[in-house]
Scaffold this motif. Sequence first.
Motif, PDB file in Angstrom:
ATOM      1  N   GLU A 124       0.863  -1.150   0.057  1.00 37.77           N
ATOM      2  CA  GLU A 124      -0.106  -0.124   0.204  1.00 37.77           C
ATOM      3  C   GLU A 124       0.987   1.230  -0.012  1.00 37.77           C
ATOM      4  OE1 GLU A 124      -2.924  -0.390   3.266  1.00 37.77           O
ATOM      5  OE2 GLU A 124      -4.023  -1.705   2.184  1.00 37.77           O
ATOM      6  N   SER A 128       0.858   4.029  -2.641  1.00 38.75           N
ATOM      7  CA  SER A 128       0.642   5.623  -1.950  1.00 38.75           C
ATOM      8  C   SER A 128       1.279   6.801  -2.963  1.00 38.75           C
ATOM      9  CB  SER A 128       0.381   5.505  -0.834  1.00 38.75           C
ATOM     10  OG  SER A 128       1.552   5.675  -0.135  1.00 38.75           O
TER      11      SER A 128
ATOM     12  N   ARG B  48      -8.384   6.253   2.739  1.00 37.83           N
ATOM     13  CA  ARG B  48      -7.767   5.335   1.674  1.00 37.83           C
ATOM     14  C   ARG B  48      -8.386   5.473   0.259  1.00 37.83           C
ATOM     15  NH1 ARG B  48      -5.409   1.009   3.669  1.00 37.83           N
ATOM     16  NH2 ARG B  48      -6.451  -0.331   2.500  1.00 37.83           N
ATOM     17  N   ASN B  51      -6.774   7.957  -1.749  1.00 36.30           N
ATOM     18  CA  ASN B  51      -5.545   7.443  -2.381  1.00 36.30           C
ATOM     19  C   ASN B  51      -5.589   6.144  -3.252  1.00 36.30           C
ATOM     20  OD1 ASN B  51      -2.490   6.398  -2.081  1.00 36.30           O
ATOM     21  ND2 ASN B  51      -2.759   8.567  -1.234  1.00 36.30           N
ATOM     22  N   TRP B  52      -6.870   5.917  -3.249  1.00 40.07           N
ATOM     23  CA  TRP B  52      -7.286   4.517  -3.824  1.00 40.07           C
ATOM     24  C   TRP B  52      -6.749   3.185  -3.616  1.00 40.07           C
ATOM     25  CZ3 TRP B  52     -10.778   6.979  -7.286  1.00 40.07           C
ATOM     26  CH2 TRP B  52     -11.801   6.070  -8.012  1.00 40.07           C
ATOM     27  N   ARG B  82      -2.711   9.582  -6.981  1.00 42.71           N
ATOM     28  CA  ARG B  82      -1.810   8.909  -5.937  1.00 42.71           C
ATOM     29  C   ARG B  82      -0.625   9.695  -5.977  1.00 42.71           C
ATOM     30  NH1 ARG B  82      -2.584   2.713  -7.038  1.00 42.71           N
ATOM     31  NH2 ARG B  82      -4.052   2.221  -5.588  1.00 42.71           N
ATOM     32  N   THR B  85      -0.969  12.925  -3.913  1.00 41.44           N
ATOM     33  CA  THR B  85      -1.231  13.009  -2.320  1.00 41.44           C
ATOM     34  C   THR B  85      -0.089  12.073  -1.621  1.00 41.44           C
ATOM     35  OG1 THR B  85      -2.768  10.601  -2.955  1.00 41.44           O
ATOM     36  CG2 THR B  85      -3.930  12.777  -2.471  1.00 41.44           C
ATOM     37  N   PHE B  87       0.572  10.011   1.722  1.00 41.25           N
ATOM     38  CA  PHE B  87      -0.097   8.950   2.727  1.00 41.25           C
ATOM     39  C   PHE B  87       0.369   8.788   3.834  1.00 41.25           C
ATOM     40  CE2 PHE B  87      -2.830   6.159   4.651  1.00 41.25           C
ATOM     41  CZ  PHE B  87      -4.014   6.160   4.230  1.00 41.25           C
ATOM     42  N   ALA B 156       6.259  10.924   2.659  1.00 43.42           N
ATOM     43  CA  ALA B 156       5.226  11.676   2.082  1.00 43.42           C
ATOM     44  C   ALA B 156       5.462  13.055   1.743  1.00 43.42           C
ATOM     45  CB  ALA B 156       3.796  11.386   3.249  1.00 43.42           C
ATOM     46  N   ALA B 161       2.958  17.039  -2.246  1.00 40.28           N
ATOM     47  CA  ALA B 161       1.597  16.385  -2.532  1.00 40.28           C
ATOM     48  C   ALA B 161       1.101  17.884  -2.548  1.00 40.28           C
ATOM     49  CB  ALA B 161       1.298  15.316  -1.582  1.00 40.28           C
TER      50      ALA B 161
END
Lengths: 224, 246
Positions: A124, A128, B48, B51-52, B82, B85, B87, B156, B161
């Motif tokens: 994930e 991401s 979630r 962010n798919w 994505r 963003t 995460f 991140a 982002a």
Amino acid sequence: MRPLDTAYMWDLVPVIASYVPLTLFMAIVAMAAALTLGSALAIVRVLRVPVLDRIVAVFISFFRGTPLLVQLFLFYFGLPQVVPAMTGIDGVTAAIIGLTLHFSAYMAESIRGAILGVDRSQWEAAQSIGMTQGQLLRRIILPQAARTAAPTLMNYFIDMIKSTSLAFTLGVTEMMGAAQKEAAGSFLYLEAFLVVALFYWVIVETLSVGQRRLESSLGKAVAR
Amino acid sequence: MSCQIEITGLVKRFGDNTVLNGIDLCLEPGERVAIIGPSGTGKSTILRCLNWLDKPDQGTIRMGDVTVDAARATKAQILALRRRTGFVFQNYALFANKTARGNITEGLTTVRGWSAEKAQAKADDILTQIGLADRGDSFPAAMSGGQQQRVGIGRAMALDADLMLFDEPTSALDPEWVGEVLDLIRRIADGRQTMLIVTHEMQFAREIADRVVFMEGGRIVEQGPPAQIFGNPQDDRTRAFLRRVG
């Protein structure tokens, strides 16, 4: 009981030794091919690729569920009867293909297990930051899975080396075939097969030492 | 003011369970929004879906000039979303085979195609910002939970982002590390980074958020400035929740 003819055994050493390269050649080529195919099969299963996933499941089930010897005979003697392109196939090629398919099925399962062993959250996280499926497998998941799977894969390689002896049943003169020929001429079966057994043993032990070294150095690098 | 990020009619079901039941949310540029509410009400699922990581069943998500309709999302749209963003995961989710620096550069080199040198320079800058300038070569397993989560935030941050998503960033931490992670998030918030943060730290939400959203049962029950939500909640459910956690 007669004593061992050690002089004959010493004479056999260079004879059998001259076939070591062929044995290693078959094992190394089949190992490389089986690793590649096995990884591809594992990825198909992990990603649950539609249709392919089912086909791969049957493939793995068949090649794990039937003896290697039977598979080799199927390739070498059976298939050429119905597939004209395979009529000219030589024993070495048939053995390499057979070993590849057989071991790729086993390796696929251990590689799949190793891939699934990588924490799901890392998939994930890679997604991401915008990585594609291929990127995240190549850069994040497979390197970690390889470390987990390495000891098992090394064991398969050792098994593979020993299994090359079955190529002898396809008419290939490799270490086992050479020993058989020698024994047939001298009738000293015990000596001939003892020498070939010792050869396999030495090769495998040498590799096992290498394997332990590799694992301890991987162990140091693995920061888990 | 116009929305920088606009979520319309977002629905997410897991089997028979409707986790998000029509979420509408607009974030203005630089706005810091905290989502609070009982467990299992879909707070994390919103993040979630943005962010798919969970595929929404219905609704649209617009970020700048990228609009994604859940029913017709293409791979390229999902990647575009994505890439806008960042995460931050509850359990850090660092790449175990990469160093702290490697975790930060990965998105830059592999996804953005930056040169190694350029990515390194940026990573070193971020490592300084997250207070780990001397730990760039450490692997995650050799770091404390607080350090790992700061690297997770750094990873991140590296993406620059449009929107940063924090999914309960301190919930998995031992109490001793919570402070340093909250401090870092506070500093990012001070830079007017648009962010959506799901948190159980009410005091923190009150302190950094421009707006607090209270969710229950897959819906937004009430939202407003922290002073209003915490000081004078309008809905009974909000009041009941705040009594429980307060």
